[in-house]
Write an enzyme that holds these catalytic residues in place. Structure first.
Site, PDB file in Angstrom:
ATOM      1  N   SER A  41       4.492 -40.637  -3.613  1.00 25.16           N
ATOM      2  CA  SER A  41       4.085 -41.995  -3.966  1.00 25.16           C
ATOM      3  C   SER A  41       2.578 -42.155  -4.127  1.00 25.16           C
ATOM      4  O   SER A  41       2.143 -43.017  -4.892  1.00 25.16           O
ATOM      5  CB  SER A  41       4.618 -42.982  -2.925  1.00 25.16           C
ATOM      6  OG  SER A  41       4.309 -42.560  -1.624  1.00 25.16           O
ATOM      7  N   HIS A  52      10.062 -43.489  -6.770  1.00 20.72           N
ATOM      8  CA  HIS A  52       9.133 -43.590  -7.911  1.00 20.72           C
ATOM      9  C   HIS A  52       9.617 -42.826  -9.132  1.00 20.72           C
ATOM     10  O   HIS A  52       8.961 -42.849 -10.164  1.00 20.72           O
ATOM     11  CB  HIS A  52       7.744 -43.097  -7.514  1.00 20.72           C
ATOM     12  CG  HIS A  52       7.102 -43.940  -6.465  1.00 20.72           C
ATOM     13  ND1 HIS A  52       6.419 -45.103  -6.750  1.00 20.72           N
ATOM     14  CD2 HIS A  52       7.070 -43.820  -5.126  1.00 20.72           C
ATOM     15  CE1 HIS A  52       5.988 -45.647  -5.634  1.00 20.72           C
ATOM     16  NE2 HIS A  52       6.376 -44.888  -4.619  1.00 20.72           N
ATOM     17  N   LYS A 100      10.877 -51.166  -7.404  1.00 20.15           N
ATOM     18  CA  LYS A 100       9.834 -50.545  -8.221  1.00 20.15           C
ATOM     19  C   LYS A 100      10.232 -50.622  -9.697  1.00 20.15           C
ATOM     20  O   LYS A 100      10.146 -51.684 -10.278  1.00 20.15           O
ATOM     21  CB  LYS A 100       9.568 -49.144  -7.690  1.00 20.15           C
ATOM     22  CG  LYS A 100       8.783 -49.284  -6.375  1.00 20.15           C
ATOM     23  CD  LYS A 100       8.748 -48.101  -5.495  1.00 20.15           C
ATOM     24  CE  LYS A 100       7.987 -48.493  -4.224  1.00 20.15           C
ATOM     25  NZ  LYS A 100       8.276 -47.647  -3.097  1.00 20.15           N
TER      26      LYS A 100
HETATM   27  C1  LIG Z   1       8.264 -47.853  -1.655  1.00 18.93           C
HETATM   28  C2  LIG Z   1       8.937 -46.692  -1.043  1.00 18.93           C
HETATM   29  C3  LIG Z   1       9.910 -46.857  -0.060  1.00 18.93           C
HETATM   30  C4  LIG Z   1      10.208 -48.197   0.533  1.00 18.93           C
HETATM   31  O1  LIG Z   1      11.041 -48.932  -0.274  1.00 18.93           O
HETATM   32  P1  LIG Z   1      11.109 -50.511  -0.022  1.00 18.93           P
HETATM   33  O2  LIG Z   1      12.316 -50.941  -0.755  1.00 18.93           O
HETATM   34  O3  LIG Z   1       9.839 -51.059  -0.580  1.00 18.93           O
HETATM   35  O4  LIG Z   1      11.203 -50.694   1.457  1.00 18.93           O
HETATM   36  C5  LIG Z   1      10.574 -45.749   0.396  1.00 18.93           C
HETATM   37  N1  LIG Z   1      10.280 -44.519  -0.058  1.00 18.93           N
HETATM   38  C6  LIG Z   1       9.326 -44.318  -0.989  1.00 18.93           C
HETATM   39  C7  LIG Z   1       9.039 -42.929  -1.453  1.00 18.93           C
HETATM   40  C8  LIG Z   1       8.618 -45.392  -1.498  1.00 18.93           C
HETATM   41  O5  LIG Z   1       7.659 -45.204  -2.383  1.00 18.93           O
END
Ligand SMILES: *Cc1c(COP(=O)(O)O)cnc(C)c1O
Length: 403
Positions: free
Chosen positions: A189, A217, A249
């Site tokens: 990330s 991502h 995302k």
């Molecule tokens: C953003 C993210 C999460 C968390 O997801 P949310 O739905 O925002 O809690 C988990 N793992 C990765 C790799 C992320 O980038």
């Protein structure tokens, strides 16, 4: 109770907290929130001012898409605003059920299970699969939720060096008994690079371990059809039994899911505490996510556009002598080093109307503070050029700078 007595009882805590806050300020690690108003997008209003933003994970530009918004509103009319109960009571609605089926089809797996957030999905899955006496192996740059999941599970946690499959092999070979789970981000990330999944699959298989990939991502973005890093590498359910994806995302909404075989999903429904003991997400949100998924599948131009923008940026940044990683994704990390320097660069860009987040420890390792630039399908080439022009003004010139 209020008054002098209560105040002095609190003093040890407030004293400790004040000291910690002061130390964060001194180290350039103090974080403050910005207030955003209006729709998310390339041009957005932050703290009352218009800014060109490169900070969001809304990669496909769906967070303000009219069809997604319409689906949300229709969902509210049909289901109301809240689920009213956990999934295993009466919270599991037709919208959740349909979304699970559509997500499973999208990633090519027998079943999917919705969670309220990615953080909760990761905690719930690892704790359901492992306990004391078991072993979990994690890339040291894994997302915080995965590392926390490993710790909370009670299993023995080994963090292997970033993307280092041979080191993982050695750790697996040296480990004792118990169930074994290897856990990795699909796309990292904060760096935007891809995990070396085929090598991780071989290592896990050679040592009787299961592999879990969190593709928060990659889904919607990576792979020819946006099915994520597993599609990119041509891997299936046998290679990676546990796949986690998020909806906040690329899909522009909120929530997360786990996809895998029937047995895995049924076990998670029985065993995942973050699934059992929480209110189901609003069903209207599931309707919005279904609409977002339809658009992500039907409009490959969004992924193509991200690739064009990313290439344009990388070519321009290279010519400025900016140190870029190898990332083939819309996450581009501009490594600066010191936390204060990253904050200063971010502030200098902001005076030029451009918003790029500084990422500092503990989110990234000490000495690797960076500007994290992310692109969205809503950015235009002219936006990338404005970012490059501003970077040319603020990026420190070093003779013999790394390219
Ligand atoms: C953003 C993210 C999460 C968390 O997801 P949310 O739905 O925002 O809690 C988990 N793992 C990765 C790799 C992320 O980038």
């Amino acid at each position: 109770m209020r008054g002098p007595a209560a105040r002095s009882m609190n003093e040890p805590f407030t004293g400790f907290l004040r000291e910690d806050l002061a130390a964060r300020r001194r180290a350039g690690l103090y974080r403050t929130r910005r207030v955003r108003d209006g729709l998310p997008g390339a041009e957005t209003v932050i703290d009352g001012r218009g800014r060109l933003a490169f900070c969001s994970n809304d990669y496909l530009g769906l967070a303000a898409h009219p069809d997604v918004a319409a689906a949300l509103l229709a969902g509210v009319r049909r289901y109301g605003t809240g689920a009213g109960a956990a999934h295993l009571i009466t919270g599991h609605c037709a919208a959740h059920h349909a979304l699970e089926e559509e997500l499973a089809t999208f990633v090519g797996r027998p079943r999917a299970l919705l969670f309220s957030t990615g953080y909760m999905a990761n905690l719930g899955v690892v704790s359901a699969l492992l306990g004391r006496g078991d072993r979990v192996f994690e890339d040291r740059l894994n997302h915080a939720s995965l590392l926390d999941a490993g710790r909370l599970s009670g299993a023995h946690l080994t963090r292997y060096p970033h993307a280092d499959a041979p080191a993982l092999q050695r750790a697996l070979a040296a480990a004792g008994g118990g169930r074994r789970l290897v856990v990795s981000d699909g796309v990292f990330s904060m760096d935007g690079d891809l995990a070396p999944l085929p090598d991780l699959v071989r290592a896990a298989r050679a040592h009787g371990a299961w592999l879990m990939v969190d593709d928060a991502h990659g889904l919607g973005v990576a792979g020819a059809d946006g099915r994520g890093v597993l599609e990119h590498f041509g891997l299936g359910c046998d290679d990676v039994p546990v796949l986690v994806g998020t909806l906040g995302k690329a899909f522009g909404t909120f929530g997360a899911f786990v996809a895998g075989e029937e047995t895995l999903i049924e076990a998670l429904i029985q065993r995942s505490r973050t699934y059992l003991y929480t209110t189901a997400p609003p069903p209207a949100l599931a309707e919005a996510a279904r609409a977002a998924l339809r658009i992500a599948r039907a409009e490959p131009w969004r992924r193509e556009r991200l690739r064009t923008l990313t290439e344009r940026f990388r070519a321009g940044a290279r010519s400025l002598g900016v140190s870029l990683g190898v990332a083939p994704t819309p996450i581009q990390a501009l490594i600066v080093g010191a936390a204060a320097a990253a904050s200063d660069l971010s502030a200098a860009l902001e005076t030029r109307g451009i918003l790029v987040s500084p990422i500092r420890p503990p989110t990234v390792p000490e000495g690797t503070s960076r500007l994290r630039v992310t692109f969205s399908a809503l950015h235009e080439e002219a936006h990338v050029d404005r970012l490059l022009e501003a970077l040319a003004e603020v990026w420190p010139r070093r003779d013999g700078a790394r390219g």
